[in-house]
Each structure stands twice: as structure tokens, then as C-alpha cells.
Design a protein around this motif. Structure first.
Motif, PDB file in Angstrom:
ATOM      1  N   ALA A 124      47.138  46.966  35.809  1.00  0.00           N
ATOM      2  CA  ALA A 124      46.416  45.734  35.478  1.00  0.00           C
ATOM      3  C   ALA A 124      46.428  45.463  33.975  1.00  0.00           C
ATOM      4  O   ALA A 124      45.994  44.407  33.542  1.00  0.00           O
ATOM      5  CB  ALA A 124      44.967  45.832  35.967  1.00  0.00           C
ATOM      6  N   THR A 176      50.423  43.743  35.089  1.00  0.00           N
ATOM      7  CA  THR A 176      50.256  42.322  35.402  1.00  0.00           C
ATOM      8  C   THR A 176      49.758  41.507  34.214  1.00  0.00           C
ATOM      9  O   THR A 176      50.010  40.310  34.144  1.00  0.00           O
ATOM     10  CB  THR A 176      49.271  42.140  36.567  1.00  0.00           C
ATOM     11  N   LYS A 177      49.073  42.142  33.297  1.00  0.00           N
ATOM     12  CA  LYS A 177      48.551  41.399  32.144  1.00  0.00           C
ATOM     13  C   LYS A 177      49.671  40.995  31.190  1.00  0.00           C
ATOM     14  O   LYS A 177      49.606  39.954  30.550  1.00  0.00           O
ATOM     15  CB  LYS A 177      47.517  42.248  31.408  1.00  0.00           C
ATOM     16  N   LYS A 193      45.969  34.493  33.986  1.00  0.00           N
ATOM     17  CA  LYS A 193      46.444  35.781  34.518  1.00  0.00           C
ATOM     18  C   LYS A 193      45.881  36.945  33.704  1.00  0.00           C
ATOM     19  O   LYS A 193      45.461  37.961  34.268  1.00  0.00           O
ATOM     20  CB  LYS A 193      47.974  35.812  34.506  1.00  0.00           C
ATOM     21  N   GLU A 194      45.863  36.791  32.392  1.00  0.00           N
ATOM     22  CA  GLU A 194      45.332  37.868  31.555  1.00  0.00           C
ATOM     23  C   GLU A 194      43.831  38.059  31.767  1.00  0.00           C
ATOM     24  O   GLU A 194      43.347  39.190  31.796  1.00  0.00           O
ATOM     25  CB  GLU A 194      45.662  37.612  30.086  1.00  0.00           C
ATOM     26  N   LYS A 235      40.679  45.340  35.848  1.00  0.00           N
ATOM     27  CA  LYS A 235      40.358  46.568  35.128  1.00  0.00           C
ATOM     28  C   LYS A 235      38.846  46.805  35.110  1.00  0.00           C
ATOM     29  O   LYS A 235      38.390  47.928  35.354  1.00  0.00           O
ATOM     30  CB  LYS A 235      40.899  46.500  33.696  1.00  0.00           C
ATOM     31  N   ALA A 266      52.420  43.249  40.528  1.00  0.00           N
ATOM     32  CA  ALA A 266      51.206  42.824  41.233  1.00  0.00           C
ATOM     33  C   ALA A 266      51.121  43.506  42.606  1.00  0.00           C
ATOM     34  O   ALA A 266      50.034  43.917  43.023  1.00  0.00           O
ATOM     35  CB  ALA A 266      51.185  41.305  41.386  1.00  0.00           C
ATOM     36  N   SER A 285      43.510  39.799  35.162  1.00  0.00           N
ATOM     37  CA  SER A 285      43.935  41.204  35.045  1.00  0.00           C
ATOM     38  C   SER A 285      42.843  42.031  34.372  1.00  0.00           C
ATOM     39  O   SER A 285      42.580  43.173  34.761  1.00  0.00           O
ATOM     40  CB  SER A 285      45.238  41.309  34.254  1.00  0.00           C
ATOM     41  N   VAL A 330      45.897  37.269  40.566  1.00  0.00           N
ATOM     42  CA  VAL A 330      46.957  37.535  39.577  1.00  0.00           C
ATOM     43  C   VAL A 330      48.320  37.339  40.221  1.00  0.00           C
ATOM     44  O   VAL A 330      49.211  36.694  39.651  1.00  0.00           O
ATOM     45  CB  VAL A 330      46.818  38.970  39.005  1.00  0.00           C
ATOM     46  N   ALA A 360      43.123  40.851  41.806  1.00  0.00           N
ATOM     47  CA  ALA A 360      44.547  41.225  41.807  1.00  0.00           C
ATOM     48  C   ALA A 360      45.366  40.253  42.659  1.00  0.00           C
ATOM     49  O   ALA A 360      46.506  39.914  42.307  1.00  0.00           O
ATOM     50  CB  ALA A 360      44.721  42.654  42.308  1.00  0.00           C
TER      51      ALA A 360
END
Length: 133
Positions: A99, A104-105, A58-59, A66, A113, A62, A35, A32
Motif C-alpha cells: 500500500a 499502489t501508492k 489513489k495516494e 496503511k 493492487a 493507499s 485503489v 484497497a
């Protein structure tokens, strides 16, 4: 001759997939934080190639957040934990959604974030309380 006659079968049991000592919300927190840093750097850049790379990374990060939250939720936390901390289900669900695609995704929102990091900090606090007793 049957296989069971050749090999000795030893019954084993465990209450989780991994030895309990390896679970740690720090894994989710580190992803996190990554991210958040990606969001900050992407928001400071006008380079479309850099921003595209940032979106992909970033994806991925994220998704790892999860994953680590779900491992804690499904493998580490047990019914006695959920009884003692009834907010835990909602807390993990909210963190997972932060997330996810609406968090954030799917966005470059640094505030999302920060919200995610705050939820992970709450989970971390509960986690370490469960390790005490």
C-alpha cells in the motif's frame, strides 16, 4: 479542598483503544478495492487532468489502507495472536509495503493492487479466526 476530595475517581481499564467489536479488516479491503478501481480507470484514460486527480485520490486511499492495517496490527492483534500466527508480522508488513510508495501508492500497476487485496484477505482470514476463540 483538593479536587480528588470533590470528585470520585473511578479506575477503568481496557485492552485496546476502541471496543473490540469495531475492528474489521473490511475497512482496509474497501480502500484497497477503491485503489484498484482508480488504477483501472486511470489506465483507461488519456485525460491528464483526470489522471492527476486519480493519482491524488489513489495516494489518499493507499494511505488509508496503511492506516487501517496499522490499527489492526497495533491495537487489535495481541501477543497471543502473534504466537498463534507467527507469519502475521511479516504479512502486515508486506501488505503495508504494497500500500506504500513501492506499491499502489507509487504506481498504476493493477497487479500490485491484486497482491495487496490478497494480503488483506490473508489478514482477514486470521482476524476472523481470532474472533472464534
Amino acid at each position: 479542598m483538593r479536587l480528588r476530595d470533590i470528585f470520585q475517581i473511578t479506575e477503568v481499564s481496557a485492552h485496546c483503544d476502541l471496543p473490540c467489536g469495531v475492528y474489521d479488516p473490511a475497512q482496509a479491503r474497501i480502500e484497497a478495492e477503491s485503489v484498484k478501481m482508480i488504477i483501472q480507470k486511470a489506465n483507461q484514460s488519456d485525460d491528464p487532468d483526470f489522471r492527476t486527480r486519480a493519482i491524488v485520490i489513489k495516494e489518499e486511499r493507499s494511505e488509508l489502507v496503511k492506516h487501517h492495517l496499522w490499527v489492526l496490527w497495533t491495537d487489535y492483534f495481541k501477543p497471543p495472536h502473534f504466537e498463534k500466527y507467527p507469519q502475521l508480522h511479516v504479512l502486515v508488513n508486506e501488505a503495508t509495503k504494497l500500500a506504500g510508495a513501492a506499491g499502489t501508492k507509487g504506481e498504476f500497476d493493477e497487479a500490485k493492487a491484486d497482491e495487496l487485496l490478497a494480503k488483506i484477505a490473508e489478514i482477514d482470514k486470521i482476524f476472523w479466526e481470532t474472533k472464534q476463540g
